[in-house]
Write a protein that holds these residues in place. Structure first.
Motif, PDB file in Angstrom:
ATOM      1  N   GLU A  88      58.363 -37.078  43.476  1.00 58.56           N
ATOM      2  CA  GLU A  88      57.640 -37.875  44.473  1.00 58.56           C
ATOM      3  C   GLU A  88      56.649 -37.059  45.288  1.00 58.56           C
ATOM      4  O   GLU A  88      55.637 -37.591  45.734  1.00 58.56           O
ATOM      5  CB  GLU A  88      58.624 -38.561  45.427  1.00 58.56           C
ATOM      6  N   ASN A  89      56.909 -35.785  45.509  1.00 61.09           N
ATOM      7  CA  ASN A  89      56.009 -34.967  46.314  1.00 61.09           C
ATOM      8  C   ASN A  89      54.741 -34.577  45.559  1.00 61.09           C
ATOM      9  O   ASN A  89      53.787 -34.107  46.166  1.00 61.09           O
ATOM     10  CB  ASN A  89      56.711 -33.705  46.809  1.00 61.09           C
ATOM     11  N   VAL A 107      52.463 -32.593  48.327  1.00 60.61           N
ATOM     12  CA  VAL A 107      52.509 -32.786  49.780  1.00 60.61           C
ATOM     13  C   VAL A 107      53.946 -32.639  50.254  1.00 60.61           C
ATOM     14  O   VAL A 107      54.890 -32.919  49.515  1.00 60.61           O
ATOM     15  CB  VAL A 107      51.944 -34.162  50.217  1.00 60.61           C
ATOM     16  N   ALA A 108      54.092 -32.187  51.499  1.00 62.99           N
ATOM     17  CA  ALA A 108      55.417 -32.021  52.107  1.00 62.99           C
ATOM     18  C   ALA A 108      55.266 -32.101  53.619  1.00 62.99           C
ATOM     19  O   ALA A 108      54.156 -32.042  54.151  1.00 62.99           O
ATOM     20  CB  ALA A 108      56.017 -30.676  51.703  1.00 62.99           C
ATOM     21  N   HIS A 109      56.401 -32.208  54.287  1.00 56.99           N
ATOM     22  CA  HIS A 109      56.363 -32.284  55.747  1.00 56.99           C
ATOM     23  C   HIS A 109      55.905 -30.975  56.370  1.00 56.99           C
ATOM     24  O   HIS A 109      55.143 -30.974  57.330  1.00 56.99           O
ATOM     25  CB  HIS A 109      57.741 -32.678  56.302  1.00 56.99           C
ATOM     26  N   GLN A 115      58.720 -25.095  50.431  1.00 54.59           N
ATOM     27  CA  GLN A 115      59.403 -23.962  49.800  1.00 54.59           C
ATOM     28  C   GLN A 115      60.665 -24.425  49.076  1.00 54.59           C
ATOM     29  O   GLN A 115      60.940 -24.010  47.956  1.00 54.59           O
ATOM     30  CB  GLN A 115      59.753 -22.890  50.830  1.00 54.59           C
ATOM     31  N   ARG A 116      61.433 -25.289  49.710  1.00 52.19           N
ATOM     32  CA  ARG A 116      62.637 -25.835  49.080  1.00 52.19           C
ATOM     33  C   ARG A 116      62.274 -26.615  47.819  1.00 52.19           C
ATOM     34  O   ARG A 116      62.910 -26.447  46.770  1.00 52.19           O
ATOM     35  CB  ARG A 116      63.365 -26.738  50.076  1.00 52.19           C
ATOM     36  N   PHE A 117      61.240 -27.455  47.906  1.00 54.38           N
ATOM     37  CA  PHE A 117      60.780 -28.246  46.754  1.00 54.38           C
ATOM     38  C   PHE A 117      60.332 -27.312  45.629  1.00 54.38           C
ATOM     39  O   PHE A 117      60.669 -27.514  44.457  1.00 54.38           O
ATOM     40  CB  PHE A 117      59.633 -29.169  47.197  1.00 54.38           C
ATOM     41  N   TYR A 118      59.589 -26.291  45.977  1.00 54.47           N
ATOM     42  CA  TYR A 118      59.086 -25.308  45.009  1.00 54.47           C
ATOM     43  C   TYR A 118      60.251 -24.611  44.314  1.00 54.47           C
ATOM     44  O   TYR A 118      60.324 -24.540  43.090  1.00 54.47           O
ATOM     45  CB  TYR A 118      58.202 -24.299  45.737  1.00 54.47           C
ATOM     46  N   ASP A 119      61.184 -24.094  45.126  1.00 58.21           N
ATOM     47  CA  ASP A 119      62.301 -23.312  44.593  1.00 58.21           C
ATOM     48  C   ASP A 119      63.293 -24.156  43.788  1.00 58.21           C
ATOM     49  O   ASP A 119      63.802 -23.714  42.768  1.00 58.21           O
ATOM     50  CB  ASP A 119      63.058 -22.605  45.719  1.00 58.21           C
ATOM     51  N   GLU A 120      63.573 -25.362  44.273  1.00 56.48           N
ATOM     52  CA  GLU A 120      64.620 -26.177  43.651  1.00 56.48           C
ATOM     53  C   GLU A 120      64.119 -27.129  42.580  1.00 56.48           C
ATOM     54  O   GLU A 120      64.829 -27.398  41.610  1.00 56.48           O
ATOM     55  CB  GLU A 120      65.366 -26.968  44.723  1.00 56.48           C
ATOM     56  N   LEU A 125      61.370 -27.268  36.324  1.00 58.91           N
ATOM     57  CA  LEU A 125      60.675 -28.119  35.353  1.00 58.91           C
ATOM     58  C   LEU A 125      60.760 -27.508  33.957  1.00 58.91           C
ATOM     59  O   LEU A 125      60.689 -26.289  33.797  1.00 58.91           O
ATOM     60  CB  LEU A 125      59.208 -28.296  35.766  1.00 58.91           C
ATOM     61  N   PRO A 126      60.888 -28.349  32.937  1.00 55.94           N
ATOM     62  CA  PRO A 126      61.006 -27.832  31.568  1.00 55.94           C
ATOM     63  C   PRO A 126      59.730 -27.145  31.098  1.00 55.94           C
ATOM     64  O   PRO A 126      58.626 -27.566  31.427  1.00 55.94           O
ATOM     65  CB  PRO A 126      61.282 -29.092  30.736  1.00 55.94           C
ATOM     66  N   GLY A 127      59.920 -26.063  30.353  1.00 52.14           N
ATOM     67  CA  GLY A 127      58.788 -25.357  29.762  1.00 52.14           C
ATOM     68  C   GLY A 127      58.044 -24.455  30.710  1.00 52.14           C
ATOM     69  O   GLY A 127      57.000 -23.894  30.356  1.00 52.14           O
ATOM     70  N   MET A 128      58.565 -24.260  31.907  1.00 50.48           N
ATOM     71  CA  MET A 128      57.883 -23.469  32.922  1.00 50.48           C
ATOM     72  C   MET A 128      57.792 -21.999  32.502  1.00 50.48           C
ATOM     73  O   MET A 128      58.791 -21.377  32.169  1.00 50.48           O
ATOM     74  CB  MET A 128      58.645 -23.584  34.236  1.00 50.48           C
ATOM     75  N   HIS A 129      56.594 -21.470  32.513  1.00 47.41           N
ATOM     76  CA  HIS A 129      56.394 -20.050  32.242  1.00 47.41           C
ATOM     77  C   HIS A 129      55.983 -19.325  33.518  1.00 47.41           C
ATOM     78  O   HIS A 129      56.581 -18.324  33.890  1.00 47.41           O
ATOM     79  CB  HIS A 129      55.331 -19.851  31.159  1.00 47.41           C
ATOM     80  N   ARG A 130      54.975 -19.884  34.188  1.00 49.29           N
ATOM     81  CA  ARG A 130      54.468 -19.239  35.407  1.00 49.29           C
ATOM     82  C   ARG A 130      53.899 -20.307  36.337  1.00 49.29           C
ATOM     83  O   ARG A 130      53.321 -21.291  35.905  1.00 49.29           O
ATOM     84  CB  ARG A 130      53.384 -18.231  35.046  1.00 49.29           C
TER      85      ARG A 130
END
Length: 151
Positions: A88-89, A107-109, A115-120, A125-130
């Motif tokens: 959703e973000n 977007v985030a509050h 940071q939490r959204f990024y880290d968690e 996400l599948p296939g993430m390399h960088r």
């Protein structure tokens, strides 16, 4: 599509809440032909829908970031796109040519929420390399009507 259709589109992009009567007056058509043209533009997919433009800051979404994603390989594309569509973000996601593979507008509050959204969520996400991200300092152009680019 002719000049009259472009004029209809420009008016609707400017104010999607116009009644057909108001729209017909603005573009110089009678009610029935205007309604037929709008319906044809909707049925052809040129007009995909109508919605309100919301102010992110007024909703407490004060923080925006651009996240650049490179995948491990092309096999991960479909799975990645399905997963990112559920976040959703992520208010916009674009597949790019070359590297990186994707650009996500998030977007985030505030920074801790991002940071939490990024880290968690993003790192999972599948296939993430960088991933790399940059913070949005200020919106200079947003939601510019597409009809402006048609001229």
């Amino acid at each position: 599509m002719n000049a009259l259709d472009r004029k209809i589109l420009a008016e609707l992009e400017n104010d999607g809440r116009l009644t057909v009567t108001e729209l017909a007056e603005r573009v110089g058509l009678s009610l029935s032909p205007c309604h037929r043209r709008v319906r044809a533009l909707e049925e052809s997919g040129v007009i995909r829908g109508y919605r309100a433009q919301l102010d992110a800051s007024a909703l407490g979404l004060e923080f925006a970031a651009l996240v650049f994603v490179t995948l491990t390989g092309s096999k991960a594309v479909a799975e990645f796109e399905q997963a990112v569509a559920q976040l959703e973000n992520v208010v916009q996601a674009q597949r790019l040519f070359g590297e990186p593979d994707y650009l996500l507008h998030v977007v985030a509050h505030d920074l801790p929420t991002f940071q939490r959204f990024y880290d968690e969520r993003l790192t999972a996400l599948p296939g993430m390399h960088r991933m790399t991200s940059t913070l949005v300092m200020k919106e200079v152009v947003a939601n510019r009507p597409l009809t402006a680019a048609m001229d």
